[in-house]
Motif scaffolding. Structure first.
Motif, PDB file in Angstrom:
ATOM      1  N   SER A 105      34.006  49.170  54.958  1.00  0.00           N
ATOM      2  CA  SER A 105      33.852  50.608  54.744  1.00  0.00           C
ATOM      3  C   SER A 105      34.019  51.008  53.290  1.00  0.00           C
ATOM      4  N   ALA A 106      34.756  50.230  52.516  1.00  0.00           N
ATOM      5  CA  ALA A 106      35.072  50.678  51.167  1.00  0.00           C
ATOM      6  C   ALA A 106      34.304  49.921  50.094  1.00  0.00           C
ATOM      7  N   VAL A 107      33.260  49.161  50.484  1.00  0.00           N
ATOM      8  CA  VAL A 107      32.547  48.412  49.450  1.00  0.00           C
ATOM      9  C   VAL A 107      31.121  48.941  49.292  1.00  0.00           C
ATOM     10  N   GLY A 137      28.189  52.668  42.249  1.00  0.00           N
ATOM     11  CA  GLY A 137      28.466  51.483  41.438  1.00  0.00           C
ATOM     12  C   GLY A 137      29.176  50.444  42.283  1.00  0.00           C
ATOM     13  N   GLY A 138      29.173  49.220  41.783  1.00  0.00           N
ATOM     14  CA  GLY A 138      29.755  48.121  42.552  1.00  0.00           C
ATOM     15  C   GLY A 138      31.244  48.308  42.782  1.00  0.00           C
ATOM     16  N   SER A 139      31.750  47.534  43.722  1.00  0.00           N
ATOM     17  CA  SER A 139      33.179  47.607  44.005  1.00  0.00           C
ATOM     18  C   SER A 139      33.975  47.102  42.812  1.00  0.00           C
ATOM     19  N   GLY A 140      34.943  47.920  42.379  1.00  0.00           N
ATOM     20  CA  GLY A 140      35.789  47.497  41.270  1.00  0.00           C
ATOM     21  C   GLY A 140      35.192  47.746  39.906  1.00  0.00           C
ATOM     22  N   VAL A 141      34.095  48.508  39.869  1.00  0.00           N
ATOM     23  CA  VAL A 141      33.448  48.726  38.584  1.00  0.00           C
ATOM     24  C   VAL A 141      34.214  49.751  37.750  1.00  0.00           C
ATOM     25  N   GLY A 142      34.914  50.665  38.414  1.00  0.00           N
ATOM     26  CA  GLY A 142      35.682  51.648  37.656  1.00  0.00           C
ATOM     27  C   GLY A 142      35.463  53.082  38.101  1.00  0.00           C
ATOM     28  N   LYS A 143      34.886  53.273  39.254  1.00  0.00           N
ATOM     29  CA  LYS A 143      34.593  54.630  39.719  1.00  0.00           C
ATOM     30  C   LYS A 143      35.879  55.426  39.929  1.00  0.00           C
ATOM     31  N   SER A 144      36.799  54.821  40.654  1.00  0.00           N
ATOM     32  CA  SER A 144      38.042  55.543  40.930  1.00  0.00           C
ATOM     33  C   SER A 144      38.802  55.817  39.648  1.00  0.00           C
ATOM     34  N   THR A 145      38.748  54.880  38.728  1.00  0.00           N
ATOM     35  CA  THR A 145      39.451  55.074  37.468  1.00  0.00           C
ATOM     36  C   THR A 145      38.851  56.251  36.716  1.00  0.00           C
ATOM     37  N   GLU A 167      45.459  36.457  40.793  1.00  0.00           N
ATOM     38  CA  GLU A 167      46.857  36.596  40.382  1.00  0.00           C
ATOM     39  C   GLU A 167      47.320  38.043  40.264  1.00  0.00           C
ATOM     40  N   ARG A 168      46.490  38.986  40.670  1.00  0.00           N
ATOM     41  CA  ARG A 168      46.865  40.401  40.591  1.00  0.00           C
ATOM     42  C   ARG A 168      47.817  40.803  41.719  1.00  0.00           C
ATOM     43  N   TRP A 169      48.622  41.840  41.454  1.00  0.00           N
ATOM     44  CA  TRP A 169      49.387  42.463  42.538  1.00  0.00           C
ATOM     45  C   TRP A 169      48.475  43.468  43.240  1.00  0.00           C
ATOM     46  N   PRO A 170      48.693  43.714  44.500  1.00  0.00           N
ATOM     47  CA  PRO A 170      47.817  44.633  45.232  1.00  0.00           C
ATOM     48  C   PRO A 170      47.628  45.989  44.551  1.00  0.00           C
ATOM     49  N   HIS A 171      48.693  46.526  43.921  1.00  0.00           N
ATOM     50  CA  HIS A 171      48.509  47.863  43.340  1.00  0.00           C
ATOM     51  C   HIS A 171      47.603  47.832  42.118  1.00  0.00           C
ATOM     52  N   GLN A 172      47.231  46.655  41.688  1.00  0.00           N
ATOM     53  CA  GLN A 172      46.321  46.562  40.547  1.00  0.00           C
ATOM     54  C   GLN A 172      44.867  46.367  40.976  1.00  0.00           C
ATOM     55  N   LEU A 173      44.595  46.556  42.256  1.00  0.00           N
ATOM     56  CA  LEU A 173      43.240  46.328  42.746  1.00  0.00           C
ATOM     57  C   LEU A 173      42.583  47.644  43.116  1.00  0.00           C
ATOM     58  N   SER A 174      41.266  47.667  43.076  1.00  0.00           N
ATOM     59  CA  SER A 174      40.543  48.852  43.505  1.00  0.00           C
ATOM     60  C   SER A 174      40.471  48.864  45.030  1.00  0.00           C
ATOM     61  N   GLY A 175      40.065  50.026  45.572  1.00  0.00           N
ATOM     62  CA  GLY A 175      40.027  50.176  47.029  1.00  0.00           C
ATOM     63  C   GLY A 175      39.208  49.079  47.711  1.00  0.00           C
ATOM     64  N   GLY A 176      38.020  48.811  47.161  1.00  0.00           N
ATOM     65  CA  GLY A 176      37.164  47.804  47.762  1.00  0.00           C
ATOM     66  C   GLY A 176      37.739  46.409  47.615  1.00  0.00           C
ATOM     67  N   GLN A 177      38.431  46.183  46.522  1.00  0.00           N
ATOM     68  CA  GLN A 177      39.036  44.849  46.302  1.00  0.00           C
ATOM     69  C   GLN A 177      40.147  44.597  47.308  1.00  0.00           C
ATOM     70  N   GLY A 237      47.111  48.933  31.186  1.00  0.00           N
ATOM     71  CA  GLY A 237      48.104  48.381  30.264  1.00  0.00           C
ATOM     72  C   GLY A 237      48.202  46.865  30.288  1.00  0.00           C
ATOM     73  N   ASN A 238      48.057  46.269  31.464  1.00  0.00           N
ATOM     74  CA  ASN A 238      48.326  44.849  31.591  1.00  0.00           C
ATOM     75  C   ASN A 238      47.077  43.975  31.528  1.00  0.00           C
ATOM     76  N   SER A 239      45.928  44.578  31.235  1.00  0.00           N
ATOM     77  CA  SER A 239      44.730  43.728  31.213  1.00  0.00           C
ATOM     78  C   SER A 239      44.052  43.844  29.857  1.00  0.00           C
TER      79      SER A 239
HETATM   80  N1  LIG Z   1      46.909  48.872  37.837  1.00  0.00           N
HETATM   81  C1  LIG Z   1      45.868  48.117  37.477  1.00  0.00           C
HETATM   82  N2  LIG Z   1      46.042  47.134  36.587  1.00  0.00           N
HETATM   83  C2  LIG Z   1      45.014  46.372  36.192  1.00  0.00           C
HETATM   84  N3  LIG Z   1      43.781  46.495  36.648  1.00  0.00           N
HETATM   85  C3  LIG Z   1      43.516  47.452  37.552  1.00  0.00           C
HETATM   86  C4  LIG Z   1      44.554  48.304  38.014  1.00  0.00           C
HETATM   87  N4  LIG Z   1      43.986  49.163  38.905  1.00  0.00           N
HETATM   88  C5  LIG Z   1      42.685  48.843  39.009  1.00  0.00           C
HETATM   89  N5  LIG Z   1      42.389  47.815  38.191  1.00  0.00           N
HETATM   90  C6  LIG Z   1      41.083  47.188  37.997  1.00  0.00           C
HETATM   91  O1  LIG Z   1      40.220  48.097  37.390  1.00  0.00           O
HETATM   92  C7  LIG Z   1      38.900  47.973  37.899  1.00  0.00           C
HETATM   93  C8  LIG Z   1      38.374  49.324  38.321  1.00  0.00           C
HETATM   94  O2  LIG Z   1      39.097  49.802  39.424  1.00  0.00           O
HETATM   95  P1  LIG Z   1      38.623  51.072  40.241  1.00  0.00           P
HETATM   96  O3  LIG Z   1      39.669  51.335  41.270  1.00  0.00           O
HETATM   97  O4  LIG Z   1      38.315  52.165  39.298  1.00  0.00           O
HETATM   98  O5  LIG Z   1      37.299  50.538  40.920  1.00  0.00           O
HETATM   99  P2  LIG Z   1      36.277  51.280  41.855  1.00  0.00           P
HETATM  100  O6  LIG Z   1      34.995  51.361  41.121  1.00  0.00           O
HETATM  101  O7  LIG Z   1      36.872  52.516  42.366  1.00  0.00           O
HETATM  102  O8  LIG Z   1      36.136  50.206  43.028  1.00  0.00           O
HETATM  103  P3  LIG Z   1      36.061  50.407  44.607  1.00  0.00           P
HETATM  104  O9  LIG Z   1      34.686  50.809  44.947  1.00  0.00           O
HETATM  105  O10 LIG Z   1      36.370  49.024  45.105  1.00  0.00           O
HETATM  106  O11 LIG Z   1      37.095  51.392  44.972  1.00  0.00           O
HETATM  107  C9  LIG Z   1      38.974  46.997  39.063  1.00  0.00           C
HETATM  108  O12 LIG Z   1      38.379  45.792  38.683  1.00  0.00           O
HETATM  109  C10 LIG Z   1      40.444  46.824  39.316  1.00  0.00           C
HETATM  110  O13 LIG Z   1      40.738  45.490  39.651  1.00  0.00           O
END
Ligand SMILES: Nc1ncnc2c1ncn2[C@@H]1O[C@H](COP(=O)(O)OP(=O)(O)OP(=O)(O)O)[C@@H](O)[C@H]1O
Ligand SMILES: Nc1ncnc2c1ncn2[C@@H]1O[C@H](COP(=O)(O)OP(=O)(O)OP(=O)(O)O)[C@@H](O)[C@H]1O
Ligand SMILES: [Mg+2]
Ligand SMILES: [Mg+2]
Lengths: 317, 260, 243, 260, 243
Positions: free
Chosen positions: C161-163, E39-47, C127-137, E15-17
Motif C-alpha cells: 500500500s505504501a510503495v 516518485g519512487g519509494s524513499g526518493v524524498g517525498k515525505s521529507t 544498517e539503518r534504524w527503523p526511524h530512519q526509513l521512509s514509509g515505503g521502506q 544529520g547522520n547520512s
Molecule cells: N532519520 C533519517 N535518517 C537518515 N535517513 C533518513 C531518515 N529518514 C528518512 N531517511 C531517508 O531519506 C530518504 C527519503 O525519505 P522519505 O521518507 O522522504 O521518502 P518518501 O519519498 O516519502 O518514500 P516513501 O514513498 O517510501 O514514503 C529515504 O531514502 C530514507 O531512507
C-alpha cells in the motif's frame, strides 16, 4: 589468644572504654586483636547482642535491661557513669530558674510567653528521657497533666538536639555530654539549670556488660577487663587531661576540639563510677519508674542482670 | 524533544560550563545565606571551610577506609536490589498469577522504612557488610521494582503479536526479544534512580554499626561538625556522579536506537 | 492438493463492541494456493488475518492449519499492515527476526537475509534504524522479514500500500516468482482489485456487517498474466460490482 | 501483555483471594522462622502477638494521635515533593538550557540522604511539621524528578511534529497536549513509587522530633518492643495500601486510552 | 493568482547520512492550485512535505508561504503518511485537534468535526480510541483532522494508501468537491499516477539521488474528469515513463 567482639557508642559516658582500648590493657590480658563495632544507637546494640554477636558491650542501662529481658545472656560487671544527665536551658527559659522557684519555672514561662516551653530529649524510654520525666515529676513535683499543659517534650537524636538548641528551635534540653559542653561553648546564654543528682539521685547511666559464656570460659579475661576499667575510671577522675587524647579519638571520630572534650570530661569527672553495686538501687528505682511510665514493656530480672563478683574481688585485693 | 537545543547546550564543553555556572550560583547563595545570618550562627556550615575539613579527614586517615568500606556494601546492595527489583518487577508484570499472588504482600512490605529494617537486618545478618547491603538493597529494590513493573506493563502489545506471528513463543524468548528492549527505557530510568537511592539509604544502613561514610557523617553530626558532614555528602556526590555518568554512557549505548 | 487452511463457522467479536466483526465465516485454502482477500475499509480483513495467524482468538468456529509436524515454526509468515519493525533492531536484524530458532547455519541465515533485502531493494539500508526509513521502506522491510522465513502459509496485509507503482510492480512480480518456485500458499489482503486479480488464483470478497464472504471467484486466467489486459480488467470489474 | 490472564486472576475476587494466599504464606513462613529459631530468640517478633500489641497501642491512646500527626507531614511532603519533582523533571527534560544548568547541581544534591537533611531542616524550619514535610518531600522529589525526566525525554517526537503541523506552537500548549499525555505512564509510575518512598522516609523525617508513627516506632524499638514496631509498620502499610489503591483508580481513569 | 508557496534552491540532509535527500530543488505553487507529487519509494517525498510543513529545517534554500497575516495558524494542514492519531485522544478529539485556538465557537467546531467525520465515513467511530480502529480508519481520521482546519495549503502524504478502491474513489471525489468549493491549494503526495492525474492541475515527478524534479506536467484536462478515459490514461503513461 581469644578474639573479642566489642560494641560501643561514641559518647562521653563510656570514656573508660576508650582508655582501655587505647592502652594495652586488653593485649596484656591475652586479647591481641579485638573487633570493634561502633553503633549509633542503643537498639542496634541490643539487636546485635540478641543475635549472638558481641562479647563485650558498653551501653546504657536501659538497653542493657531490654537485652537481658529479651533473653541475651549478658551481665553488668561494672558501671561507667552515674547522674550524668543535665538540664540545659537557653536564654529564653533560664531566667525562670534563676529568679524564682524551679518548681514553678515552667508555669511562669507559659504565663509570660503564652506558649509551652519546648524541651528536647532522646527518644521515649531512653535514659535522658526517663531522667527528665523523673525530675519533672519527683523533683519539681509536676503532675503528668501539668507537664502536658506546660511543656512540649520532643524526642530527637544527638545531632538533632544540638541543632535544635543552636537554632533555638527549643527552649532547653535534658541531655548528655558532650552536647552540654558543645552548647555551652557555642551559646553563651545556655545554662545548666539542673544536673545529675539534682534530677535523679543515684541515676545509673552507661554500663559495661559481658556475655555469660565469656564469664564462664574466660573469667581471667573478664577480670582483667574490669581491672582496667577501674583503673580507667580513676584516671578519668584524677587526671582528665591525660584521657583527652584517647576519648577524643572515638567521640566525634576525633573531630571535637580538645578543649571541648576536656571540658566535657571535667564536667563529668565526679560522675564516673566503676562500682556496679552503686547503681543497683538506682537501677531498681529507674526500672520501677519506667514501668510506671509505661515506657518499659518487658519484665526484667534485676537480680540476674548484675554480676558484681569481679569488681568486689578486685576491690578486696 | 520539543525544541532545538540552546546554542550553549550543544557542545559537551558548553554543557559543562553551564553545569559549573549552576553549581557556582548555588554555592554563592549558600555562602550568602550563611554569612547573612538567614539561620542561627553555627547551624549552617561555611562552604569556604570545607577544604580544611576535607584535609583534616584525609590526614587523620578516616576518609579512605570509610569510602572503601561504604563502597563494599553500596555495590553489593545496589547490585542485589537492582537485580531483584528488575526480576520481580518483570515477573509480576508478565504473569497475572504471580502479580495477584504478590500484590498484597508487596503493598504491605513496600512502605517499611530502611530504619525499621536495620533492626531486623542485625538479627539476620549480624553487624556486617551483608546486613548493610541488605538495607540498601531494599531501598533500591522498590524503585526498580516499580519502574520495571510499569515499563513492562506498557510495552506495546503489537510487538508481542509480532513475536508470536514469527513463532517466537515461550516466555523467556519473548522476554528477551520484546519485553526487555521494549521496556528498556523505563527500566534504565529505574536503575538510574536506584543508583541515587542507594546512597540515600547509606546512612540508615550504617546505623547498623558497619563502618563507612554514613557512620562518619553520623558521628560528625553528633558533635556538630557540620562542615565534615558536608564533606562526606560531597564525596558521596562525587562517587555518585561517577557512577551516574558511567551509567549514562551505558544507557546511551544500549538505547542507540532511539531517535535523538 | 491437500488443504492447508480450513476455516469453519468463524466469528469474531471485539471485547468492547456489541456486534461481531464477522460471523459464521467459512474458507478453505488448498496447499500452494494464492488467495486475495478484498473488502471495504474496516470490514474485517485484518481481523481475519490476525485470526488465521493465531494472534486473535475467535469467539466461535475453528481454524485448522495443516503443515508437516516438524515445521510448525515455519507454518506462518505475516506481513502486518503497519509495517511493525521493532524500533530497537536495525533493519537487517528486523528482517532476520523470523529466522531465530530455525535450523539454519549463521551463513544460511545471512544469505537468506541478503537475498530478501535485495529483493525488496533495501540492501543499502540494512544498517539503518527503523526511524530512519521512509514509509515505503518500512513496509518493504516487513515484507522481507516474512519472505525470509519461507513460510508454508504467507499472510500479507496490504503489503504494497505504501510503495510507488514501479516498486509495487517489481514486488508483485518478485512475489509471483517466489510463489511459482516454491508453491507455498499465500493469503493476500489488498484494496486494489486489479492487483488481486493479477496475482491470485482466487479472489475472496468480504462485505457486510457482520462481514462475510459475498464472492469467492476463481481467476482462471493463464499465467504469466499481463497487466491491463481485457480479461483481467473484466474480472476486476465483476469483483468491483460485488463490493 | 504477553499472555492471557490466569483464570483465577481474572476476577477482582480471585485476585483478592490470591493476594490473601500470598500474605498468608508469608505470615506462615514468618511464624515458622520465628518459632523454629532461624534467627536468635527475641530478635524476630511473633506475628501472633501483634493483635495484643495493637490493642495496647490503641487503648493507651498513642495510636491515633501518631497516625494523624504523621499524615499531616506525609501528605504535605508527598504533595510538595511530587509537584516539584514533576515540575523540575519536565522543565529539565524540555529545555536544554535548564537541563545543562541544573545537571551538576542535581548530581551533587541527589545522593544526600534524608538523615543529613534532617539536621539542616531544623535550622530552616525548626521542629515542625514543615520540617518533616521537607525531609519527606526531598525523597519523593527525586523519584518523581527522574521518572518524569525520563518519561518526558521519551515522548515520541512524531507527536511534537504533529502539534507543530497543526499550529499548536508554544511551550505550554505542547506541554499540555503532547508532553503530559505522552509521558503520563512514566509520570504515574513515578508518582506511585513516590507514594511508597514518602512512607519510607517517614522515620527519618520524624527524627526531627516531630511526633508521629515513625517516632513511636523508634521508641518501641528502643525498648525492644518489636511487636509494636511491626504494628506501626502494618498501620503504615494499611494507609499506604489505601493511598496506592486510590491512586491506582485515578491512574486507570486517566490512562483509559491504553489498550488493555 | 498569487503564489502561495515558493521553494527556492532547497536542499535537505539527514544529520547522520552523507548524501542529501534532494538538492537545489525549486517549486512554485499558485494559490488554489492542486499539485500532485509522485516518485519512487524513499526518493524524498515525505521529507519535502515535512520541509514545506515547517517540520524539518532545510540545509539550504528557502521556503516561502504567503497567506493573510491573521490566518497563519490555518496556513497549513497536514495529513501524515502514518496516520499519526494521538493514542490518548478519542477519534473525535483527534479530528478536532487542529481546531484548538481557531476563532470558532464550540458549536462551530462541533459542526465542522461532524462534517469531516461524515465525509470520511467515520461518524459511528467517533468515540473509539485509535487502537480500536482499522488501518484505513486511522488514515481517514488523519484526513478528517486536516480537512477540519480548512487550511490555505493542504499537505497530504499518501492519504489514501490504506483504503479500498471504493472508499478511495469516494474520498477522492470528496476532496475534489471541497477543493472546487474553497479553491485552497493542495499538495498531494501519492504513488498512484492515475490518481495524481485524476486529481491534480500539475503533477510533479521527483527522481534521482539526490532527488530533483524531473518532470513538471500540467494536466490540462477539463473538469469534471472521468476515471479510465483515454486522455487520462495517456497522461499517466507519459508520467510513468519519466519515472
Ligand atoms: N532519520 C533519517 N535518517 C537518515 N535517513 C533518513 C531518515 N529518514 C528518512 N531517511 C531517508 O531519506 C530518504 C527519503 O525519505 P522519505 O521518507 O522522504 O521518502 P518518501 O519519498 O516519502 O518514500 P516513501 O514513498 O517510501 O514514503 C529515504 O531514502 C530514507 O531512507
Ligand atoms: N480493538 C478494537 N476494538 C473494537 N473494535 C475494533 C478494534 N480493532 C478493530 N476494530 C474494528 O473492527 C473492524 C474490523 O477491523 P479490521 O482492522 O479487521 O479492518 P480491515 O478490514 O483490516 O480494514 P482496513 O482496510 O481499513 O485496514 C473495524 O470496523 C474496526 O473499527
Ligand atoms: Mg486492515
Ligand atoms: Mg513517504
Amino acid at each position: 589468644d581469644k578474639s573479642l567482639e566489642i560494641g560501643y557508642m561514641p559518647i562521653i559516658p563510656i570514656s573508660q572504654a576508650f582508655i582501655v582500648l587505647e592502652n594495652n590493657a586488653l593485649e596484656s590480658a591475652g586479647v591481641s586483636d579485638p573487633k570493634l563495632f561502633q553503633f549509633q544507637n542503643g537498639p542496634a546494640i541490643v539487636q546485635a547482642l540478641l543475635a549472638g554477636q558481641l562479647d563485650i558491650a558498653y551501653l546504657g542501662i536501659g538497653p542493657a535491661m531490654v537485652a537481658r529481658a529479651k533473653g541475651a545472656d549478658i551481665k553488668v560487671v561494672a558501671s561507667n557513669i552515674v547522674e550524668q544527665i543535665s538540664m540545659v536551658a537557653l536564654g529564653s527559659l533560664s531566667p525562670y530558674f534563676d529568679n524564682g522557684d524551679a518548681n514553678t519555672a515552667f508555669t511562669r514561662f507559659k504565663a509570660d510567653k503564652g506558649r509551652n516551653a519546648v524541651i528536647s530529649t532522646f527518644p521515649r524510654g531512653s535514659v535522658p528521657e526517663t531522667v527528665l520525666q523523673y525530675w519533672l515529676q519527683n523533683q519539681l513535683g509536676m503532675s503528668r497533666d501539668e507537664i502536658k499543659q506546660n511543656i512540649d517534650i520532643i524526642y530527637q537524636g544527638a545531632a538533632q538536639v544540638q541543632q535544635a538548641l543552636m537554632t533555638e528551635a527549643v527552649d532547653g534540653a535534658a541531655i548528655l555530654e558532650p552536647v552540654v559542653s558543645i552548647i555551652s561553648d557555642r551559646k553563651s546564654d545556655a545554662k545548666v539549670v539542673a544536673s545529675g543528682s539534682g534530677m535523679f539521685p543515684h541515676q545509673p547511666g552507661a554500663v559495661l556488660v559481658v556475655r555469660e559464656s565469656l564469664i564462664n570460659e574466660h573469667p581471667e579475661l573478664v577480670k582483667a577487663l574490669v581491672k582496667a576499667h577501674i583503673a580507667a575510671t580513676e584516671q578519668l577522675r584524677d587526671d582528665p587531661e591525660e584521657a583527652v587524647k584517647s576519648v577524643g579519638k572515638y567521640v566525634g571520630g576525633g573531630r571535637l576540639p580538645a578543649k571541648i572534650v576536656l571540658n566535657a570530661l571535667k564536667n563529668s569527672r565526679d560522675q564516673f563510677e566503676a562500682n556496679p553495686n552503686a547503681i543497683i538501687d538506682g537501677t531498681r528505682t529507674m526500672h520501677d519508674f519506667q514501668a510506671a511510665q509505661g515506657t518499659l514493656k518487658v519484665k526484667v530480672d534485676l537480680e540476674a542482670l548484675f554480676d558484681v563478683r569481679f569488681y568486689n574481688d578486685l576491690v578486696k585485693e | 524533544m520539543a525544541s532545538q537545543a540552546h546554542p550553549l547546550a550543544r557542545t559537551p564543553l558548553g554543557r559543562a560550563l553551564l553545569g559549573i555556572i549552576g553549581v557556582a550560583a548555588f554555592v554563592m547563595l549558600w555562602k550568602y545565606a550563611q554569612s547573612a545570618g538567614w539561620a542561627a550562627a553555627g547551624t549552617i556550615p561555611d562552604p569556604f571551610k570545607l577544604p580544611q575539613a576535607l584535609a583534616d579527614e584525609w590526614t587523620s586517615e578516616r576518609l579512605m577506609p570509610a569510602v572503601l568500606s561504604s563502597l563494599v556494601h553500596y555495590i553489593w546492595g545496589l547490585a542485589i536490589g537492582t537485580f531483584l527489583g528488575f526480576l520481580v518487577g518483570t515477573l509480576a508484570a508478565s504473569s497475572s498469577l504471580l502479580d495477584a499472588l504478590h500484590a498484597w504482600l508487596a503493598r504491605i512490605l513496600r512502605p517499611i522504612p530502611p530504619l525499621a529494617w536495620v533492626v531486623f537486618a542485625i538479627a539476620w545478618f549480624k553487624v556486617s557488610h551483608a546486613g548493610a547491603a541488605f538495607v540498601i538493597a531494599i531501598g533500591v529494590f522498590w524503585v526498580n521494582y516499580f519502574a520495571t513493573y510499569s515499563a513492562v506493563r506498557n510495552v506495546d502489545s503489537r510487538f508481542y503479536e509480532l513475536a508470536r506471528a514469527f513463532g517466537q513463543n515461550g516466555h523467556l524468548r519473548q522476554a528477551l526479544q520484546v519485553t526487555l528492549p521494549g521496556a528498556a527505557t523505563g527500566i534504565f530510568s529505574g536503575i538510574r534512580t536506584g543508583i541515587g537511592q542507594a546512597w540515600m539509604t547509606l546512612i540508615a544502613a550504617e546505623l547498623l554499626g558497619v563502618p563507612g561514610m554514613g557512620q562518619e557523617m553520623n558521628s560528625a553530626a553528633g558533635v556538630g561538625a557540620y562542615e565534615v558532614v558536608v564533606v562526606y555528602m560531597l564525596i558521596i556526590s562525587l562517587v555518585y556522579t561517577l557512577s551516574d555518568t558511567l551509567f549514562g554512557f551505558i544507557e546511551k549505548r544500549v538505547l542507540t536506537w532511539r531517535p535523538s | 492438493m491437500a488443504s492447508i487452511l480450513n476455516i469453519e463457522g468463524l466469528s469474531y467479536h471485539y471485547g468492547n463492541s456489541p456486534d461481531p466483526v464477522f460471523a459464521d465465516l467459512n474458507l478453505r485454502m488448498e496447499d500452494g494456493e494464492f488467495i486475495a482477500v478484498v473488502g471495504g475499509s474496516g470490514v474485517g480483513k485484518s481481523t481475519l488475518l490476525r485470526c488465521v495467524a493465531g494472534l486473535a482468538t475467535a469467539s466461535h468456529g475453528s481454524i485448522a492449519i495443516h503443515v508437516e509436524e516438524d515445521d510448525t515454526r515455519r507454518s506462518r509468515g505475516v506481513v502486518f499492515q503497519d509495517g511493525r519493525l521493532m524500533p530497537w533492531r536495525r533493519l537487517r536484524s528486523n528482517v532476520a527476526y523470523g529466522l531465530k530458532g530455525l535450523k539454519l547455519t549463521a551463513e544460511e541465515k545471512r544469505d537468506r537475509v541478503d537475498e530478501v533485502l535485495k529483493l525488496a531493494r533495501l540492501e543499502e539500508l540494512a544498517e539503518r534504524w527503523p526511524h530512519q526509513l521512509s514509509g515505503g521502506q518500512v513496509q518493504r522491510g516487513g515484507i522481507a522479514r516474512a519472505l525470509a522465513v519461507q513460510p508454508h502459509l504467507l499472510l500479507m496485509d496490504e503489503p504494497f500500500s505504501a510503495v510507488d507503482a514501479i516498486t509495487r510492480q517489481h514486488l508483485q512480480d518478485q512475489l509471483l516468482a517466489i510463489w511459482e518456485q516454491t508453491r507455498k500458499a499465500v493469503m493476500f489482503i489488498t484494496h486494489d482489485i486489479e492487483e488481486a486479480v493479477y496475482l491470485a488464483d482466487r479472489v475472496v470478497v468480504l462485505s457486510g456487517s457482520p462481514a462475510n464472504i459475498v464472492l469467492d471467484k476463481r481467476i482462471d486466467l493463464p499465467r504469466p498474466r499481463h497487466r491491463g489486459t481485457d480479461g483481467l480488467q473484466k474480472m476486476a470489474q465483476d469483483i468491483a460490482n460485488a463490493l
